[in-house]
Motif scaffolding. Structure first.
Motif, PDB file in Angstrom:
ATOM      1  N   LEU A 147       0.817  -1.219   0.000  1.00 43.38           N
ATOM      2  CA  LEU A 147       0.000   0.000   0.000  1.00 43.38           C
ATOM      3  C   LEU A 147       0.847   1.263   0.000  1.00 43.38           C
ATOM      4  CD1 LEU A 147      -2.659  -1.091   2.637  1.00 43.38           C
ATOM      5  CD2 LEU A 147      -2.842  -1.185   0.157  1.00 43.38           C
ATOM      6  N   GLY A 148       2.060   1.212  -0.469  1.00 39.99           N
ATOM      7  CA  GLY A 148       2.937   2.374  -0.473  1.00 39.99           C
ATOM      8  C   GLY A 148       3.797   2.416   0.769  1.00 39.99           C
ATOM      9  N   GLU A 151     -11.642 -18.417   5.406  1.00 40.02           N
ATOM     10  CA  GLU A 151     -12.188 -19.479   6.253  1.00 40.02           C
ATOM     11  C   GLU A 151     -11.917 -19.225   7.730  1.00 40.02           C
ATOM     12  OE1 GLU A 151      -9.997 -20.018   3.800  1.00 40.02           O
ATOM     13  OE2 GLU A 151     -11.018 -21.209   2.294  1.00 40.02           O
ATOM     14  N   LEU A 152     -10.866 -18.479   8.032  1.00 37.33           N
ATOM     15  CA  LEU A 152     -10.460 -18.253   9.422  1.00 37.33           C
ATOM     16  C   LEU A 152     -10.701 -16.827   9.901  1.00 37.33           C
ATOM     17  CD1 LEU A 152      -7.026 -20.090   9.155  1.00 37.33           C
ATOM     18  CD2 LEU A 152      -9.147 -21.003  10.083  1.00 37.33           C
ATOM     19  N   THR A 153     -11.062 -15.922   9.014  1.00 36.88           N
ATOM     20  CA  THR A 153     -11.120 -14.494   9.333  1.00 36.88           C
ATOM     21  C   THR A 153     -12.075 -14.161  10.476  1.00 36.88           C
ATOM     22  OG1 THR A 153     -10.544 -13.917   7.075  1.00 36.88           O
ATOM     23  CG2 THR A 153     -11.586 -12.216   8.371  1.00 36.88           C
ATOM     24  N   GLY A 154     -13.275 -14.675  10.450  1.00 39.01           N
ATOM     25  CA  GLY A 154     -14.266 -14.305  11.455  1.00 39.01           C
ATOM     26  C   GLY A 154     -14.016 -14.884  12.829  1.00 39.01           C
ATOM     27  N   ASN A 155     -13.117 -15.833  12.943  1.00 40.38           N
ATOM     28  CA  ASN A 155     -12.920 -16.528  14.206  1.00 40.38           C
ATOM     29  C   ASN A 155     -11.606 -16.195  14.895  1.00 40.38           C
ATOM     30  OD1 ASN A 155     -15.337 -17.952  13.693  1.00 40.38           O
ATOM     31  ND2 ASN A 155     -14.222 -19.324  12.348  1.00 40.38           N
ATOM     32  N   ILE A 156     -10.890 -15.193  14.425  1.00 37.65           N
ATOM     33  CA  ILE A 156      -9.592 -14.856  15.005  1.00 37.65           C
ATOM     34  C   ILE A 156      -9.798 -14.119  16.319  1.00 37.65           C
ATOM     35  CG2 ILE A 156      -7.504 -13.473  14.696  1.00 37.65           C
ATOM     36  CD1 ILE A 156      -7.671 -14.083  11.729  1.00 37.65           C
ATOM     37  N   SER A 157      -9.211 -14.638  17.381  1.00 32.70           N
ATOM     38  CA  SER A 157      -9.337 -13.974  18.682  1.00 32.70           C
ATOM     39  C   SER A 157      -8.124 -13.101  18.982  1.00 32.70           C
ATOM     40  CB  SER A 157      -9.534 -15.005  19.794  1.00 32.70           C
ATOM     41  OG  SER A 157      -8.448 -15.902  19.827  1.00 32.70           O
ATOM     42  N   LYS A 158      -6.943 -13.541  18.606  1.00 38.09           N
ATOM     43  CA  LYS A 158      -5.749 -12.712  18.777  1.00 38.09           C
ATOM     44  C   LYS A 158      -4.676 -13.223  17.833  1.00 38.09           C
ATOM     45  CE  LYS A 158      -3.732 -15.466  22.468  1.00 38.09           C
ATOM     46  NZ  LYS A 158      -3.022 -15.480  23.704  1.00 38.09           N
ATOM     47  N   GLY A 159      -3.783 -12.313  17.452  1.00 41.76           N
ATOM     48  CA  GLY A 159      -2.719 -12.714  16.549  1.00 41.76           C
ATOM     49  C   GLY A 159      -1.543 -11.756  16.618  1.00 41.76           C
ATOM     50  N   SER A 160      -0.442 -12.205  16.066  1.00 41.77           N
ATOM     51  CA  SER A 160       0.750 -11.356  16.018  1.00 41.77           C
ATOM     52  C   SER A 160       1.473 -11.589  14.699  1.00 41.77           C
ATOM     53  CB  SER A 160       1.683 -11.670  17.191  1.00 41.77           C
ATOM     54  OG  SER A 160       2.201 -12.976  17.065  1.00 41.77           O
ATOM     55  N   ILE A 161       2.176 -10.555  14.276  1.00 40.12           N
ATOM     56  CA  ILE A 161       2.993 -10.645  13.075  1.00 40.12           C
ATOM     57  C   ILE A 161       4.390 -10.165  13.428  1.00 40.12           C
ATOM     58  CG2 ILE A 161       2.246  -8.375  12.269  1.00 40.12           C
ATOM     59  CD1 ILE A 161       2.577  -9.465   9.398  1.00 40.12           C
ATOM     60  N   HIS A 162       5.381 -10.874  12.928  1.00 39.70           N
ATOM     61  CA  HIS A 162       6.774 -10.532  13.187  1.00 39.70           C
ATOM     62  C   HIS A 162       7.496 -10.539  11.851  1.00 39.70           C
ATOM     63  CE1 HIS A 162      10.545 -11.278  15.868  1.00 39.70           C
ATOM     64  NE2 HIS A 162      10.647 -10.216  15.132  1.00 39.70           N
ATOM     65  N   VAL A 163       7.986  -9.386  11.448  1.00 42.03           N
ATOM     66  CA  VAL A 163       8.755  -9.252  10.216  1.00 42.03           C
ATOM     67  C   VAL A 163      10.220  -9.237  10.633  1.00 42.03           C
ATOM     68  CG1 VAL A 163       9.184  -7.848   8.173  1.00 42.03           C
ATOM     69  CG2 VAL A 163       6.892  -7.936   9.163  1.00 42.03           C
ATOM     70  N   LEU A 184      12.259  -0.491   7.369  1.00 37.14           N
ATOM     71  CA  LEU A 184      12.589  -1.737   6.679  1.00 37.14           C
ATOM     72  C   LEU A 184      13.460  -1.408   5.464  1.00 37.14           C
ATOM     73  CD1 LEU A 184       9.158  -3.604   6.722  1.00 37.14           C
ATOM     74  CD2 LEU A 184      11.080  -3.901   8.274  1.00 37.14           C
ATOM     75  N   LEU A 185      14.458  -2.226   5.234  1.00 40.15           N
ATOM     76  CA  LEU A 185      15.400  -1.971   4.153  1.00 40.15           C
ATOM     77  C   LEU A 185      14.893  -2.564   2.839  1.00 40.15           C
ATOM     78  CD1 LEU A 185      18.684  -2.864   6.061  1.00 40.15           C
ATOM     79  CD2 LEU A 185      17.724  -0.604   5.658  1.00 40.15           C
ATOM     80  N   PRO A 186      15.139  -1.869   1.715  1.00 36.69           N
ATOM     81  CA  PRO A 186      14.739  -2.428   0.426  1.00 36.69           C
ATOM     82  C   PRO A 186      15.688  -3.556   0.002  1.00 36.69           C
ATOM     83  CG  PRO A 186      15.844  -0.340   0.108  1.00 36.69           C
ATOM     84  CD  PRO A 186      15.708  -0.534   1.595  1.00 36.69           C
ATOM     85  N   ASN A 187      15.184  -4.432  -0.856  1.00 31.88           N
ATOM     86  CA  ASN A 187      15.961  -5.542  -1.437  1.00 31.88           C
ATOM     87  C   ASN A 187      16.530  -6.483  -0.392  1.00 31.88           C
ATOM     88  OD1 ASN A 187      15.493  -4.475  -4.034  1.00 31.88           O
ATOM     89  ND2 ASN A 187      17.219  -3.090  -3.775  1.00 31.88           N
ATOM     90  N   ILE A 209       9.953  -9.104   0.253  1.00 33.81           N
ATOM     91  CA  ILE A 209      11.072  -8.359  -0.316  1.00 33.81           C
ATOM     92  C   ILE A 209      10.526  -7.018  -0.775  1.00 33.81           C
ATOM     93  CG2 ILE A 209      12.844  -8.276  -2.106  1.00 33.81           C
ATOM     94  CD1 ILE A 209      12.790 -11.321  -2.157  1.00 33.81           C
ATOM     95  N   LEU A 210      11.021  -5.936  -0.185  1.00 35.37           N
ATOM     96  CA  LEU A 210      10.580  -4.589  -0.541  1.00 35.37           C
ATOM     97  C   LEU A 210      11.443  -4.062  -1.677  1.00 35.37           C
ATOM     98  CD1 LEU A 210      10.243  -3.168   3.058  1.00 35.37           C
ATOM     99  CD2 LEU A 210       8.448  -4.110   1.621  1.00 35.37           C
TER     100      LEU A 210
END
Length: 143
Positions: A66-67, A77-89, A115-118, A141-142
């Motif tokens: 998104l820029g 299938e899982l979207t409506g039932n998510i109670s908690k989540g985490s993302i780690h880049v 975040l660094l490109p390439n 990969i950005l």
């Protein structure tokens, strides 16, 4: 100059190059091991099961640039039932370039600033849905 001087100069230059490389490698920064390595090993089997549970849904994980952000949409299938989540880049070598976020819905956005490109980042998404833990590992990969 005879050939003995030439060999001596070549050996001295080669030794200097080796010393320079040794100096540079001791100054390099890298974080290859997690600071919680032993704690992570205790829950290895649970992580393996959550990864296997998420594997069939990995093809439905959507990633959109998104820029200034990257949006990840979980499988429908899982979207409506998510109670908690985490993302780690995760940066492959330097933890100072890592990003983390939490979410409770079917999508999460990660800010690209810092975040660094390439660079081939590992994206680890873990969430709980229907009382079960799911995990996705993907690459980012950005450009």
């Amino acid at each position: 100059m005879n050939w003995g001087h030439g060999i001596t100069i070549a050996i001295v230059l080669f030794m200097g190059f080796i010393v320079y490389l040794a100096y540079r490698t001791t100054r390099a920064e890298f974080d290859l091991v997690s600071p919680t390595y032993y704690e992570d090993e205790l829950v290895y089997e649970q992580d393996k099961q959550s990864l296997e549970r998420g594997l069939p849904f990995l093809v439905d994980l959507k990633q959109e640039d998104l820029g200034d952000k990257v949006r990840f949409q979980m499988p429908k299938e899982l979207t409506g039932n998510i109670s908690k989540g985490s993302i780690h880049v995760k940066h492959p070598a330097l933890s100072k370039f890592d990003k983390q976020a939490t979410f409770t819905s079917g999508e999460v956005s990660v800010d690209k600033t810092g975040l660094l490109p390439n660079v081939n980042y590992l994206v680890r998404i873990q969430f709980t849905a229907n009382g079960l833990v799911y995990r996705f590992d993907s690459n980012l990969i950005l450009t």
